[in-house]
Design a protein around this motif. Structure first.
Motif, PDB file in Angstrom:
ATOM      1  N   ARG A   1      46.250  42.874  52.544  1.00 40.92           N
ATOM      2  CA  ARG A   1      45.317  41.801  52.894  1.00 40.92           C
ATOM      3  C   ARG A   1      44.155  41.726  51.885  1.00 40.92           C
ATOM      4  O   ARG A   1      43.760  40.655  51.442  1.00 40.92           O
ATOM      5  N   GLU A   2      43.644  42.903  51.510  1.00 40.85           N
ATOM      6  CA  GLU A   2      42.534  42.933  50.539  1.00 40.85           C
ATOM      7  C   GLU A   2      42.990  42.406  49.177  1.00 40.85           C
ATOM      8  O   GLU A   2      42.267  41.664  48.502  1.00 40.85           O
ATOM      9  N   ALA A   3      44.204  42.802  48.784  1.00 36.03           N
ATOM     10  CA  ALA A   3      44.707  42.373  47.468  1.00 36.03           C
ATOM     11  C   ALA A   3      44.888  40.853  47.455  1.00 36.03           C
ATOM     12  O   ALA A   3      44.489  40.184  46.499  1.00 36.03           O
ATOM     13  N   LEU A   4      45.467  40.310  48.523  1.00 35.43           N
ATOM     14  CA  LEU A   4      45.683  38.858  48.550  1.00 35.43           C
ATOM     15  C   LEU A   4      44.342  38.126  48.598  1.00 35.43           C
ATOM     16  O   LEU A   4      44.178  37.070  47.979  1.00 35.43           O
ATOM     17  N   GLY A   5      43.379  38.676  49.303  1.00 31.10           N
ATOM     18  CA  GLY A   5      42.045  38.070  49.362  1.00 31.10           C
ATOM     19  C   GLY A   5      41.386  38.081  47.983  1.00 31.10           C
ATOM     20  O   GLY A   5      40.784  37.087  47.563  1.00 31.10           O
ATOM     21  N   ALA A   6      41.536  39.202  47.271  1.00 28.93           N
ATOM     22  CA  ALA A   6      40.926  39.304  45.934  1.00 28.93           C
ATOM     23  C   ALA A   6      41.575  38.289  44.999  1.00 28.93           C
ATOM     24  O   ALA A   6      40.890  37.609  44.228  1.00 28.93           O
TER      25      ALA A   6
ATOM     26  N   LEU B   1      30.728  46.627  48.837  1.00 29.82           N
ATOM     27  CA  LEU B   1      30.546  47.537  47.701  1.00 29.82           C
ATOM     28  C   LEU B   1      31.817  48.349  47.458  1.00 29.82           C
ATOM     29  O   LEU B   1      32.264  48.516  46.319  1.00 29.82           O
ATOM     30  N   ALA B   2      32.423  48.825  48.556  1.00 30.41           N
ATOM     31  CA  ALA B   2      33.624  49.657  48.414  1.00 30.41           C
ATOM     32  C   ALA B   2      34.754  48.841  47.783  1.00 30.41           C
ATOM     33  O   ALA B   2      35.465  49.326  46.887  1.00 30.41           O
ATOM     34  N   LEU B   3      34.918  47.585  48.208  1.00 29.15           N
ATOM     35  CA  LEU B   3      35.996  46.762  47.652  1.00 29.15           C
ATOM     36  C   LEU B   3      35.735  46.469  46.170  1.00 29.15           C
ATOM     37  O   LEU B   3      36.643  46.513  45.341  1.00 29.15           O
ATOM     38  N   ARG B   4      34.486  46.198  45.821  1.00 28.84           N
ATOM     39  CA  ARG B   4      34.153  45.952  44.412  1.00 28.84           C
ATOM     40  C   ARG B   4      34.463  47.186  43.567  1.00 28.84           C
ATOM     41  O   ARG B   4      34.987  47.075  42.463  1.00 28.84           O
ATOM     42  N   ARG B   5      34.130  48.371  44.119  1.00 32.43           N
ATOM     43  CA  ARG B   5      34.396  49.611  43.356  1.00 32.43           C
ATOM     44  C   ARG B   5      35.889  49.772  43.118  1.00 32.43           C
ATOM     45  O   ARG B   5      36.325  50.169  42.052  1.00 32.43           O
ATOM     46  N   GLN B   6      36.677  49.431  44.159  1.00 30.48           N
ATOM     47  CA  GLN B   6      38.128  49.585  44.009  1.00 30.48           C
ATOM     48  C   GLN B   6      38.678  48.642  42.943  1.00 30.48           C
ATOM     49  O   GLN B   6      39.614  48.972  42.240  1.00 30.48           O
ATOM     50  N   LEU B   7      38.070  47.455  42.839  1.00 29.25           N
ATOM     51  CA  LEU B   7      38.570  46.457  41.894  1.00 29.25           C
ATOM     52  C   LEU B   7      38.057  46.669  40.473  1.00 29.25           C
ATOM     53  O   LEU B   7      38.580  46.090  39.521  1.00 29.25           O
TER      54      LEU B   7
ATOM     55  N   VAL C   1      37.015  38.758  51.479  1.00 34.07           N
ATOM     56  CA  VAL C   1      37.362  38.316  50.127  1.00 34.07           C
ATOM     57  C   VAL C   1      36.155  38.361  49.179  1.00 34.07           C
ATOM     58  O   VAL C   1      35.964  37.448  48.386  1.00 34.07           O
ATOM     59  N   LEU C   2      35.386  39.423  49.219  1.00 37.81           N
ATOM     60  CA  LEU C   2      34.229  39.644  48.344  1.00 37.81           C
ATOM     61  C   LEU C   2      33.151  38.586  48.529  1.00 37.81           C
ATOM     62  O   LEU C   2      32.019  38.891  48.856  1.00 37.81           O
ATOM     63  N   LEU C   3      33.543  37.308  48.316  1.00 36.49           N
ATOM     64  CA  LEU C   3      32.482  36.298  48.282  1.00 36.49           C
ATOM     65  C   LEU C   3      32.020  35.892  49.672  1.00 36.49           C
ATOM     66  O   LEU C   3      31.159  35.032  49.804  1.00 36.49           O
TER      67      LEU C   3
ATOM     68  N   GLU D   1      53.650  48.321  39.119  1.00 39.67           N
ATOM     69  CA  GLU D   1      52.250  48.174  38.671  1.00 39.67           C
ATOM     70  C   GLU D   1      52.074  47.241  37.491  1.00 39.67           C
ATOM     71  O   GLU D   1      50.980  47.106  36.955  1.00 39.67           O
ATOM     72  N   SER D   2      53.175  46.585  37.050  1.00 41.28           N
ATOM     73  CA  SER D   2      53.050  45.733  35.858  1.00 41.28           C
ATOM     74  C   SER D   2      52.317  44.432  36.175  1.00 41.28           C
ATOM     75  O   SER D   2      51.885  43.732  35.273  1.00 41.28           O
ATOM     76  N   THR D   3      52.172  44.094  37.454  1.00 41.28           N
ATOM     77  CA  THR D   3      51.427  42.872  37.803  1.00 41.28           C
ATOM     78  C   THR D   3      50.053  43.275  38.355  1.00 41.28           C
ATOM     79  O   THR D   3      49.856  44.431  38.758  1.00 41.28           O
ATOM     80  N   VAL D   4      49.140  42.302  38.378  1.00 44.69           N
ATOM     81  CA  VAL D   4      47.799  42.626  38.889  1.00 44.69           C
ATOM     82  C   VAL D   4      47.844  42.988  40.383  1.00 44.69           C
ATOM     83  O   VAL D   4      47.247  43.986  40.793  1.00 44.69           O
ATOM     84  N   PRO D   5      48.566  42.210  41.233  1.00 45.02           N
ATOM     85  CA  PRO D   5      48.632  42.639  42.644  1.00 45.02           C
ATOM     86  C   PRO D   5      49.267  44.030  42.797  1.00 45.02           C
ATOM     87  O   PRO D   5      48.829  44.837  43.632  1.00 45.02           O
ATOM     88  N   GLY D   6      50.280  44.322  41.969  1.00 47.63           N
ATOM     89  CA  GLY D   6      50.914  45.653  42.021  1.00 47.63           C
ATOM     90  C   GLY D   6      49.906  46.731  41.648  1.00 47.63           C
ATOM     91  O   GLY D   6      49.851  47.812  42.252  1.00 47.63           O
ATOM     92  N   ARG D   7      49.088  46.418  40.657  1.00 50.01           N
ATOM     93  CA  ARG D   7      48.054  47.374  40.224  1.00 50.01           C
ATOM     94  C   ARG D   7      47.011  47.551  41.337  1.00 50.01           C
ATOM     95  O   ARG D   7      46.495  48.643  41.534  1.00 50.01           O
ATOM     96  N   MET D   8      46.730  46.469  42.068  1.00 48.47           N
ATOM     97  CA  MET D   8      45.763  46.584  43.169  1.00 48.47           C
ATOM     98  C   MET D   8      46.285  47.558  44.229  1.00 48.47           C
ATOM     99  O   MET D   8      45.522  48.315  44.821  1.00 48.47           O
ATOM    100  N   ARG D   9      47.595  47.518  44.470  1.00 47.51           N
ATOM    101  CA  ARG D   9      48.156  48.467  45.446  1.00 47.51           C
ATOM    102  C   ARG D   9      47.931  49.899  44.951  1.00 47.51           C
ATOM    103  O   ARG D   9      47.494  50.777  45.693  1.00 47.51           O
ATOM    104  N   ALA D  10      48.183  50.100  43.628  1.00 49.15           N
ATOM    105  CA  ALA D  10      47.982  51.439  43.061  1.00 49.15           C
ATOM    106  C   ALA D  10      46.503  51.858  43.148  1.00 49.15           C
ATOM    107  O   ALA D  10      46.193  53.044  43.244  1.00 49.15           O
ATOM    108  N   LEU D  11      45.585  50.878  43.118  1.00 47.35           N
ATOM    109  CA  LEU D  11      44.154  51.197  43.196  1.00 47.35           C
ATOM    110  C   LEU D  11      43.706  51.466  44.633  1.00 47.35           C
ATOM    111  O   LEU D  11      42.540  51.750  44.884  1.00 47.35           O
ATOM    112  N   GLY D  12      44.623  51.290  45.587  1.00 47.89           N
ATOM    113  CA  GLY D  12      44.307  51.645  46.976  1.00 47.89           C
ATOM    114  C   GLY D  12      43.957  50.467  47.868  1.00 47.89           C
ATOM    115  O   GLY D  12      43.559  50.669  49.020  1.00 47.89           O
ATOM    116  N   LEU D  13      44.085  49.225  47.375  1.00 45.11           N
ATOM    117  CA  LEU D  13      43.797  48.075  48.235  1.00 45.11           C
ATOM    118  C   LEU D  13      44.969  47.846  49.181  1.00 45.11           C
ATOM    119  O   LEU D  13      46.137  47.975  48.762  1.00 45.11           O
TER     120      LEU D  13
END
Ligand code: HEM
Length: 383
Positions: A217-222, A88-94, A78-80, A202-214
């Protein structure tokens, strides 16, 4: 009131939040010192930045570091609580979620209505509690981040999230079993909503995270990391900034200047003097030194950003000593605050409404007691 008095009034907010830790850390002499039972306390800006930039020797993952607090609640990614290439890779994706174009649209959509009602209440000469306003704004932002329908993230949910960060103290590097259970319950509940949004469009932030390739588990952690880091910091900062501006006379000065010349410096100085995230923690991953103090694995490093920032003196948008700190209040290096553009956009939007009234005055204030992030419990202003 002078800028010095305004700054002292803000320090009283920090003391109310941490009646034991604040005087204790303030009394520790020198730039860096080992305090038995607590850890190695760093209060000098250059040494502090040195630790933040040195990921070969210091980590957010290890004994006494944030991982001890948050990995049991949110899992290991979860980044932190991450380091190295994965982090670094997760930060780049976000990153696209915090680009100026995304942030501006996001803030206008989530805070437009709340800001219009703030402006209307001020124009009508009504009293406005800026803490309640900031809390409502943060709730709208969280609803969007989690993918909840408008209004579902209410005051009760906000209080449950605040209770989680309220469990943390300098002397308590881990959550107890009951605290862990309640932290898992609220973040699990938010996670269920986020998972549904992730599966949708993709209209929600978690939906957009899926489109960004997360992955899910990564999306929920973010989402969990955003909720924990990006809520109370803003609710702390906005009212404290306004109190500093009004108390020091700078509100009237900036509001009467159509060019808003000193606004950027005032926001930066406000961040320096308040340092909403007053302390950062690191574990030592390999033996080294912080200034004259030798540290080794097993040591906990307490980075006292608040003390490093406020060592440069009182709130001063004219001399702007904050310029030398390179935004240390947002951290530095690999973990530099990912949400900084979002925080700045939220602050600017609220200030636009408040600066329309040079005669703004504070009618009532009450610092919050025993909270992790120092804040007012109430700051009532009237135009
Ligand atoms: C005035 C408001 C804010 C302040 C002062 C602040 C401060 C900080 C600081 C000091 C760190 C670094 C912690 C460390 O290195 O140990 C950080 C990290 C972070 N912040 Fe903020 N923050 C603010 C608002 C926000 C907002 C609105 C978000 C939104 C989502 C956010 C998201 C994050 C995230 C995700 C991290 C972790 C980054 C990583 O570990 O790679 N912050 N913040």
């Amino acid at each position: 009131m002078t800028a010095e008095v305004a700054t002292r009034r803000d320090a009283a907010v920090v003391r109310a939040a941490h009646p034991f830790a604040f005087p204790l850390v303030s009394a520790v002499p020198g730039p860096v010192r080992r305090v038995p039972g607590l850890g190695v306390i760093v209060k000098d800006a250059a040494l502090l930045r040195g630790v933040l930039m040195d990921s070969a020797h210091f980590s957010k993952n290890g004994p006494g570091a944030p991982s001890d607090l948050w990995t049991p609640v949110l899992g290991p990614r979860v980044l932190l609580n991450m380091e190295g290439a994965d982090h670094l890779a997760l930060r780049r994706q976000l990153a696209p979620l915090f680009s100026p174009s995304f942030v501006d649209g996001f803030v206008a959509e989530s805070l437009g209505a709340a800001t219009r009602s703030l402006a209307a209440a001020l124009a009508a000469g009504e009293p406005v509690d800026l803490v309640a306003h900031a809390r409502r704004g943060a709730s709208h932002v969280i609803s969007r981040l989690v993918g909840l329908e408008e209004g579902r993230f209410d005051d009760a949910m906000f209080a449950r999230v605040s209770a989680v960060t309220g469990y943390v103290t300098l002397a308590r590097p881990r959550l107890g079993p009951r605290q862990l259970a309640s932290a898992r319950a609220i973040l699990g509940e938010l996670g269920e909503h986020a998972a549904r949004a992730y599966a949708g469009d993709e209209s929600t932030v978690p939906g957009r995270m899926r489109a960004l390739g997360l992955d899910e588990r990564e999306a929920l952690g973010a989402v969990g990391a955003f909720v924990l880091t990006g809520t109370e910091t803003i609710v702390s900062y906005l009212p404290r900034l306004v109190a500093l501006l009004v108390d020091s006379g700078w509100h009237a000065r900036i509001a009467s200047d159509p060019a808003r010349g000193a606004l950027d410096a005032a926001i930066a100085e406000g961040l320096r003097v308040t340092t909403p995230s007053p302390v950062m923690l690191r574990a030592v991953s390999a033996p080294t030194r912080i200034g004259p103090v030798a540290v080794r694995p097993g040591d906990r490093v307490i980075l006292g950003t608040y003390w490093a920032d406020t060592a440069l003196g009182a709130f001063d948008p004219e001399g702007n000593p904050s310029a030398s700190l390179k935004q240390l209040w947002f951290g530095a290096g690999a973990h530099y605050c990912l949400g900084a553009p979002l925080a700045m956009a939220q602050i600017r939007l609220a200030l636009d409404a408040l600066l329309a009234h040079p005669g703004l005055r504070i009618e009532r204030r009450r610092p919050a007691r025993g909270v992790l992030i120092p804040s007012y419990a109430e700051l009532v202003v009237r135009a």
